[in-house]
Design an enzyme around this catalytic site. Structure first.
Site, PDB file in Angstrom:
ATOM      1  N   SER A   1      -9.751  25.549 -31.857  1.00 32.58           N
ATOM      2  CA  SER A   1     -10.112  25.359 -30.550  1.00 32.58           C
ATOM      3  C   SER A   1      -9.138  24.965 -29.605  1.00 32.58           C
ATOM      4  CB  SER A   1     -10.991  24.042 -30.449  1.00 32.58           C
ATOM      5  OG  SER A   1     -10.659  23.063 -29.803  1.00 32.58           O
ATOM      6  N   LYS A   2      -9.316  25.583 -28.422  1.00 39.26           N
ATOM      7  CA  LYS A   2      -7.921  25.494 -27.365  1.00 39.26           C
ATOM      8  C   LYS A   2      -8.073  24.064 -27.010  1.00 39.26           C
ATOM      9  CE  LYS A   2     -10.107  27.269 -23.270  1.00 39.26           C
ATOM     10  NZ  LYS A   2     -10.138  28.594 -22.583  1.00 39.26           N
ATOM     11  N   ARG A   3      -8.898  23.166 -27.111  1.00 39.95           N
ATOM     12  CA  ARG A   3      -8.644  21.983 -26.662  1.00 39.95           C
ATOM     13  C   ARG A   3      -7.895  21.231 -27.964  1.00 39.95           C
ATOM     14  NH1 ARG A   3     -12.263  23.257 -23.960  1.00 39.95           N
ATOM     15  NH2 ARG A   3     -13.919  23.615 -25.540  1.00 39.95           N
TER      16      ARG A   3
END
Ligand code: GLU
Length: 469
Positions: free
Chosen positions: A234-236
Site C-alpha cells: 500500500s502506498k501509505r
C-alpha cells in the site's frame, strides 16, 4: 487475429511497482505474440487525476524499458465519454439496463444493513431516465459466467449472486466498469492482463461484453503484490512508487528483472538473467496465481549485483545524477563547481563493489568534493581516543616527508607509525580516516588519500589535530 493488449493506469499518484509489473507482462506478451501494446490513461476521475501523474507514468514506463515508440497511444479515457454514454444508452434501449432512484438508505432499510448489494427493487418499475436516477445493469437470474483466465483457469461465477450493478450514475456519467469495457471494445483489445484486484469486477464486465454483443477478451489476472507481512503493498505503508526506486538509484535493468520474478522465474536455477532471456522465456500461463512477495532486501541485493556487473565507465555515468543533482534527484551536499569528475573516476572502481543503490555513492565520496569533511560526531568520539593526537602528529610528519604520494607509500608509512605505538594498521587507520573523511567506514583509506592529494590530506589531519588540543 492480431493480439492487442493494453495497460490502463489511472493517473492518481505515483506509479505503483505492481502496475509496472503488469505493464511489463503486457508488453512482453504483445511482443511475443507479434501483437500491439496499447497505453490507455484512465483519467475519468477528474477529482483525483492530475496531468503530472500521467507524465510521471509515461516517463517511468520509459525508464523501465517501455519506450514511447513501442506502443500505441496514449489514449485518454476522458476522450471516449461519448462512446461510454452511447453504450449505456444501447443497454437501456435493449432492456438490459434500467433506471433506479433508490437511495442507499432505502436499500438498506429494505435489506438490512448487513447486505451490501442491491435488491432489484426498481427492476420492473419501468422508470424513465431522470435527474438523479442511476442506470443499473440487469444481471441474468440464472446460469453462470465463466471467465477464461490464462493464469487462473476458469473462475466461475453464479449470475444470481451478481447484483444489478450501476453502470451510469445519477448525473448520467458512466462508471469505471462500463467505461473500461467500452474502451477495451473500442480499442479492439483481445487480452486483458491486469492485477488480481480486478477479478471481482470481471464477471460483471464480461456480462457487459456479452450484452453489448461482442466476444469478451481472454483474461489474465496477475497476482497481487504483498509485503513481508503478506499485506497488499500500500502506498501509505510501503515503498511502492517506481519513481522512488529510480531516484534512490535502482538500475532500470535490475528493477525490471526483479519485477518479472514476481510470480514467475526463468529456466534453470537463475534469477538474474539478461532481458532477452526474459522476453523469450516468459509465459503468462506459467505465472503463479498466489500473492507475490515484493522483497525489498532481495531487490537491493539484486541491484548491487547489477551495479557490480556494469563496465566502470557505465558505472561512472550512472552515478552522475547523484553527484551533480539532476531532475528529481536531490542535490549532493557540495557545490556543483566542487565536483571533480577525474577524482571521481579514480575512486569509482572502489565504490562500485561497495554500494547497492547508486545514491549510496554520495556518502562514500563526499570527502573528495567538500572543502571540509562532514564529521560524524559519533565516529569522531569513537576514533579519537587516547593517543590519537600523537598518532596524528606522527602521521602528519610521516606524510609530509613522503616523496611519492601513492597508496602503497601512504599505507607503509602509517603501518610504521602504528607499529611504533604497538597498534595494528586497522587501529592506526581509524583516527586518520575520521580526520580525512569524517566517517569510520568508507572506501579503502590509502587509495582515498592518494586521490584526495597531499595538501588536502595534510590540511585535514592538521585540522583534526587542532581539534584535539
Ligand atoms: N484503471 C484501472 C486501474 O488502474 C485499470 C483496470 C484494468 O486494467 O482493467 O486499476
Amino acid at each position: 487475429m492480431t493480439v492487442r493488449v493494453r495497460f490502463a493506469p489511472s493517473p492518481t499518484g505515483m506509479f505503483h511497482v505492481g502496475g509496472a509489473r503488469s505493464a511489463l507482462q503486457n508488453w512482453i506478451f504483445a511482443k511475443q505474440q507479434g501483437g500491439v501494446f496499447v497505453l490507455r490513461v484512465e483519467d475519468t476521475d477528474a477529482a483525483r487525476n492530475k496531468p503530472e501523474w500521467t507524465e510521471g507514468i509515461l516517463s517511468a514506463l520509459e525508464w523501465i524499458g517501455i519506450a514511447r515508440d513501442t506502443y500505441e497511444g496514449p489514449y485518454f479515457q476522458s476522450a471516449y465519454a461519448g462512446e461510454h454514454r452511447a453504450a449505456a444508452g444501447r443497454l437501456y434501449d435493449a432492456g438490459r439496463a434500467y433506471y433506479c432512484d433508490c437511495t442507499r438508505e432505502a436499500v438498506q432499510a429494505r435489506t438490512g444493513s448487513q447486505y451490501q448489494g442491491y435488491d432489484g427493487f426498481c427492476r420492473d418499475r419501468g422508470l424513465p431516465p431522470g435527474e438523479g436516477r442511476a442506470l443499473r445493469f440487469r444481471t441474468p437470474d440464472e446460469g453462470t459466467t465463466v471467465v477464461v483466465d490464462l493464469i487462473r483457469g476458469e473462475p466461475t461465477f453464479e449470475n444470481k449472486l451478481i447484483e444489478d450493478f450501476v453502470i451510469a450514475r445519477g448525473d448520467g456519467s458512466p462508471v469505471f466498469l462500463l467505461a473500461n469495457v467500452v474502451d477495451d471494445m473500442t480499442m479492439g483489445i483481445t487480452h486483458v492482463i491486469r492485477a488480481e484486484e480486478h477479478l471481482p469486477n470481471t464477471p460483471k464486465q464480461q456480462l457487459l461484453w456479452d450484452a453489448l454483443g461482442v466476444k469478451p477478451p481472454v483474461w489474465a489476472h496477475v497476482p497481487v503484490v504483498v509485503n513481508e507481512k503478506r499485506q497488499k503493498l500500500s502506498k501509505r505503508r510501503d515503498k511502492v512508487a517506481l519513481e522512488a526506486y529510480r531516484d534512490e538509484g535502482y538500475l532500470a535493468a535490475a528493477m525490471r528483472n526483479y519485477l518479472m520474478l514476481l510470480g514467475w522465474a526463468p529456466s534453470g536455477d537463475r534469477e538474474i538473467v539478461p532481458w532477452s532471456v526474459i522476453e523469450e522465456e516468459f509465459r503468462l500461463a506459467e505465472v503463479n496465481p498466489s500473492p507475490a512477495f515484493f522483497d525489498e532486501k532481495k531487490l537491493r541485493a539484486f541491484n548491487g549485483e547489477y551495479i557490480r556487473a556494469l563496465p566502470v565507465d557505465e558505472f561512472v555515468a550512472a552515478c552522475r545524477p547523484w553527484l551533480t543533482g539532476t531532475g528529481t534527484i536531490a542535490p549532493p551536499p557540495w557545490q556543483p563547481e566542487e565536483f571533480d569528475a577525474d577524482a571521481f573516476a579514480a575512486v569509482a572502481p572502489l565504490a562500485q563493489t561497495r554500494i547497492a543503490v547508486l545514491s549510496e555513492i554520495v556518502p562514500n565520496v563526499d570527502f573528495l568534493f567538500l572543502a571540509d569533511p562532514l564529521i560524524d560526531e559519533a565516529a569522531w568520539a569513537k576514533a579519537m581516543k587516547e593517543g590519537a593526537a600523537e598518532l596524528l602528529d606522527a602521521a602528519v610528519a610521516g606524510y609530509t616527508a613522503l616523496e611519492s604520494w601513492d597508496a602503497e607509500s601512504l599505507k607503509s608509512t602509517l603501518e610504521a607509525v602504528g607499529a611504533e605505538r604497538g597498534l595494528k594498521l586497522g587501529k592506526a587507520q581509524a583516527p586518520v580516516r575520521v580526520a580525512v573523511t569524517g566517517r569510520t567506514v568508507g572506501l579503502p583509506l590509502f587509495e582515498s588519500l592518494e586521490v584526495l592529494g597531499r595538501e588536502r590530506t595534510l590540511a585535514r589531519l592538521r585540522a583534526a589535530r587542532l581539534r584535539l588540543v
